[in-house]
Design an enzyme around this catalytic site. Sequence first.
Site, PDB file in Angstrom:
ATOM      1  NE  ARG A 168     -49.017 -56.184  81.034  1.00 14.52           N
ATOM      2  CZ  ARG A 168     -49.839 -55.151  81.063  1.00 14.52           C
ATOM      3  NH1 ARG A 168     -49.397 -53.941  80.853  1.00 14.52           N
ATOM      4  NH2 ARG A 168     -51.107 -55.339  81.317  1.00 14.52           N
ATOM      5  N   GLY A 209     -49.827 -47.830  72.297  1.00 13.41           N
ATOM      6  CA  GLY A 209     -50.557 -48.597  71.297  1.00 13.41           C
ATOM      7  C   GLY A 209     -49.693 -49.148  70.179  1.00 13.41           C
ATOM      8  CG  HIS A 213     -55.345 -45.992  69.755  1.00 12.26           C
ATOM      9  ND1 HIS A 213     -55.510 -45.329  68.558  1.00 12.26           N
ATOM     10  CD2 HIS A 213     -54.054 -46.387  69.807  1.00 12.26           C
ATOM     11  CE1 HIS A 213     -54.364 -45.338  67.893  1.00 12.26           C
ATOM     12  NE2 HIS A 213     -53.463 -45.978  68.624  1.00 12.26           N
ATOM     13  NE  ARG A 225     -39.024 -12.776  55.092  1.00 13.66           N
ATOM     14  CZ  ARG A 225     -39.231 -13.685  56.048  1.00 13.66           C
ATOM     15  NH1 ARG A 225     -40.209 -13.526  56.922  1.00 13.66           N
ATOM     16  NH2 ARG A 225     -38.451 -14.748  56.135  1.00 13.66           N
ATOM     17  NE  ARG A 237     -35.336  -9.171  53.752  1.00  7.31           N
ATOM     18  CZ  ARG A 237     -35.768 -10.414  53.597  1.00  7.31           C
ATOM     19  NH1 ARG A 237     -35.031 -11.437  54.013  1.00  7.31           N
ATOM     20  NH2 ARG A 237     -36.939 -10.643  53.055  1.00  7.31           N
ATOM     21  CD  GLU A 274     -30.165 -13.630  53.102  1.00  5.55           C
ATOM     22  OE1 GLU A 274     -31.140 -14.357  53.349  1.00  5.55           O
ATOM     23  OE2 GLU A 274     -30.286 -12.442  52.768  1.00  5.55           O
ATOM     24  N   GLY A 293     -29.605 -15.503  58.016  1.00  2.00           N
ATOM     25  CA  GLY A 293     -30.817 -15.836  57.252  1.00  2.00           C
ATOM     26  C   GLY A 293     -30.704 -17.296  56.879  1.00  2.00           C
ATOM     27  CB  THR A 294     -30.924 -20.331  58.936  1.00  2.00           C
ATOM     28  OG1 THR A 294     -32.086 -19.882  59.619  1.00  2.00           O
ATOM     29  CG2 THR A 294     -29.690 -20.094  59.776  1.00  2.00           C
ATOM     30  CG  ASN A 295     -35.731 -19.082  55.970  1.00  4.14           C
ATOM     31  OD1 ASN A 295     -35.694 -19.948  56.839  1.00  4.14           O
ATOM     32  ND2 ASN A 295     -36.504 -18.020  56.044  1.00  4.14           N
ATOM     33  CG  ASP A 296     -32.160 -16.945  50.879  1.00  3.05           C
ATOM     34  OD1 ASP A 296     -32.397 -17.624  49.868  1.00  3.05           O
ATOM     35  OD2 ASP A 296     -32.776 -15.911  51.175  1.00  3.05           O
ATOM     36  CB  CYS A 342     -34.091 -13.163  61.139  1.00  3.16           C
ATOM     37  SG  CYS A 342     -33.209 -12.855  59.607  1.00  3.16           S
TER      38      CYS A 342
HETATM   39  C1  PEP Z   1     -33.606 -16.144  55.332  1.00  6.63           C
HETATM   40  O1  PEP Z   1     -33.131 -16.308  54.223  1.00  6.63           O
HETATM   41  O2  PEP Z   1     -33.401 -16.894  56.304  1.00  6.63           O
HETATM   42  C2  PEP Z   1     -34.510 -15.008  55.583  1.00  6.63           C
HETATM   43  C3  PEP Z   1     -34.957 -14.757  56.790  1.00  6.63           C
HETATM   44  O3  PEP Z   1     -34.901 -14.310  54.494  1.00  6.63           O
HETATM   45  P1  PEP Z   1     -36.085 -14.759  53.529  1.00  6.63           P
HETATM   46  O4  PEP Z   1     -36.744 -15.938  54.127  1.00  6.63           O
HETATM   47  O5  PEP Z   1     -36.992 -13.573  53.456  1.00  6.63           O
HETATM   48  O6  PEP Z   1     -35.346 -15.004  52.261  1.00  6.63           O
HETATM   49 MG    MG Z   2     -33.210 -14.701  52.775  1.00  2.76          MG
END
Ligand code: PEP
Ligand code: MG
Length: 865
Positions: A101, A110, A455, A559, A615, A725, A746-749, A812
Amino acid sequence: MRTRGNNLATMGRFVFDFDEPSGGGRELLGGKGIGLAEMTLLGLPVPAGFTITTEACRAYLREGDIPDGLEDEIEEHVHRLEERTGKRFGDAGDPLLVSVRSGAAVSMPGMMDSILNLGLNDDATEGLASRTGNPRFAYDSYRRLIQMFGEVVDGVEAHRFEDALGELKTRRNARHDTDLGAEDMRGLVATYKQIHPAFPQDAREQLLRAVRAVFESWNTPRAQVYRRANDIPDDLGTAVNVVQMVFGNKGDHSGTGVAFTRDPSTGEQGVYGEFLANAQGEDVVAGIRTPQPLETMQATLAEAYAQLLDTMRRLEEHYRDMQDVEFTVEDGALYMLQTRAAKRTAAAALKAAVDMVDEGLITREEAVARIDPAQLDQLLHPAIDPNARLEVAGKGLNASPGAASGGIVFDADTAVERAKDGPVILVRWETTPDDIHGMIAAQGILTVHGGMTSHAAVVARGMGKPCVAGCEDLSLRDGVARIGGHELHEGDVITLDGGTGRVFVGEVPLVAPRLNEDFETVLGWADDVRRLKVRANADTPEDAARAREFGAQGIGLCRTEHMFFGSERLPVMQEMILADTEEGRRAALDRLLPFQQSDFEGIFEAMSGLPVTIRLLDPPLHEFLPSEEQATDEKVRARIRSLHEQNPMLGLRGCRLGLTYPEVYEMQVRAIARAARTVGEGAVVEIMHPLVGFAEELRRLRELTERVWAEEAGDAPRLIGTMVELPRACIRADEIAEFADFFSFGTNDLTQTTLGMSRDDAEGKFLTRYLNDGVLERNPFEVLDQDGVGGLMRIAVERGRSAKRELKLGICGEHGGEPSSVAFCHRLGLDYVSCSPFRVPLARLAAAQAALEEAGSAQYVAAGG
Ligand code: PEP
Ligand code: MG
């Protein structure tokens, strides 16, 4: 990966008996191996055997062959097993039989393969028949070996064996395979040998080839898919356990089962499981016969049942966690074959944790540490509206909770294909590991066949997807599903309620989730230990209220852009954008102000007493205008053309808008100030400027903000800060901090600008390729790139705080609700994370776990997820 804890005496060895100290833990022996070793040490009834380590597997995969010395070591341990059992491997009279096994360090249900009854051949089967006086049992065991060996080692298609069995059953008019007699089984062996003529008669050859096959199964596509879906590293390898066979298929006083120490769906106290009399393990897992509730053992196997309950109690006390066990009863004697931390739903994890604290089994901190935050997501999704009056089309087992609607698909490949266009529900007779990619793609799983430990059920619970299993009201034939008088084709929509096992035709109204008492209790304990505050990203009073219910301690990002949409507002906004003069813009903005003010009042009221970070306008203006084709007016078309940008993400947006059209930000600050004045003390205002890269930008905008604020709100308190950001903002954080009361990452940008990857252009395109090819392990837009983006954040924190010690720091971007990113933010020393309202509970828990880990008191990694 290196194995820890090897000492000199055990180094260089690949094989350990269950009762031998290995110096390694789960990483070395695998989950199954370590469980067997610990149960053996506890004196529980475990068959004798040995484990070939994951190190051996890694060496095999590296070298492409059995590593030096392994064969001799296996031989030595087989010999020891012969001595212990008094039987000989490959012996014609009284053969030693074993199971082989797989067992990786991380459970992969599985995914890997097992082979039972190894050691049987033509002669040994005769020997076994006469020795046990039970030829049916001997031939049944042999035909199972030929089938499993054929499938797993030599890649013979399973259906060829199953078809042969099916045909025989039809000829004999037998409902179950247990209705077949000794002669039938003998005939089946002959048929199976025709299907798989290369089946080896030599026991040692069987063993070595089986070990190789288990090693190789680590790299089957389905195992790789499972690992990717569950973030399991590719280089762990699997251990192989060689265990003396005990037989559940010896007659009515034998059988096999699986059981949980508590209910894996609800967490209720009391053992919970299933048992199949006169069967071997693979019958249960594969759902070949529908198993009976565990309690049915009591009637025929009272002693073994009592011993099982006692053993499970001891296991739970030993591990101080909910266990999931496999066992076999041979002629009334109980044998434990596996124990592990039970896979459980989020609801069960919470209930079991709270109960175990009450029972004194674990501490509150341990309870907090062992809940998987990502799994809580399950409880934070919409459920079927309990007040809706619905026609139930069919009912099955409530195998994995949650509700899902989607178009039906009948196979895994189609599930993947159609899931690109919308949610799908995978509908199968039963699922097998080959369906894994379809299960990942589907929103929910419905099977006709199989029990709570089939399963489909096990995998769905692990994935947190709704599953209704064993729905016998459903029939499938020629691409048509029939249920409750409905005839359904591919793409027709159904809804599953995995919490009750109900199936509905069509889409069904769903309601927002609520936190139950156990959830509140555990989160309360989490709040006691975490340092990070948790806020929510919310743009409306409704979202703000929901976030507060989920425990948000403020709004980290409001926002404002959506406040310019809506039939009354958008035309005014467009008028503003199209105006030629500042005067014209101001006239339009004056009319927008009351809308904004009332939005802010609602949000301040919903968040009364807690900080709200607003913002100012961020997106490029063209987002508020129709497309050039849609525009009827030439003037509008010309303006749209003039606003066109090659790279809007890097264009006129964020604070650049505020500096280009100061009247826009002035209006927004005025609306905020007036709203704060109206709401009074409850409004705790933080005004945030987006996309700042230069200190001078923020200096000017701070001046603007302070001026308007003073006009409207006098010396009422407020904070003024910036999003961080852009990489430049991180590098020059000390200068920027001079004009900021707070930073919010702003970790997206920041991810887009650091990686030079536009999220919209990457996802679904080359990023998907990167993830599939392993160039990147995780999607950096979901899981913070700690080394890259995180490195810049670290610089910003150090430089920002060096200039201003009291600088408030938060995040954020989407990452603020992702558990590993939350932990990173804790280590970075941020003050808060902010995420979508539904993720607030997850973030509270993840923040607590990060604090516990730092304090070194988290003795348990999250289990069950
Ligand atoms: C970001 O950039 O992380 C952010 C929170 O701003 P937005 O997603 O609105 O650009
Ligand atoms: Mg942004």
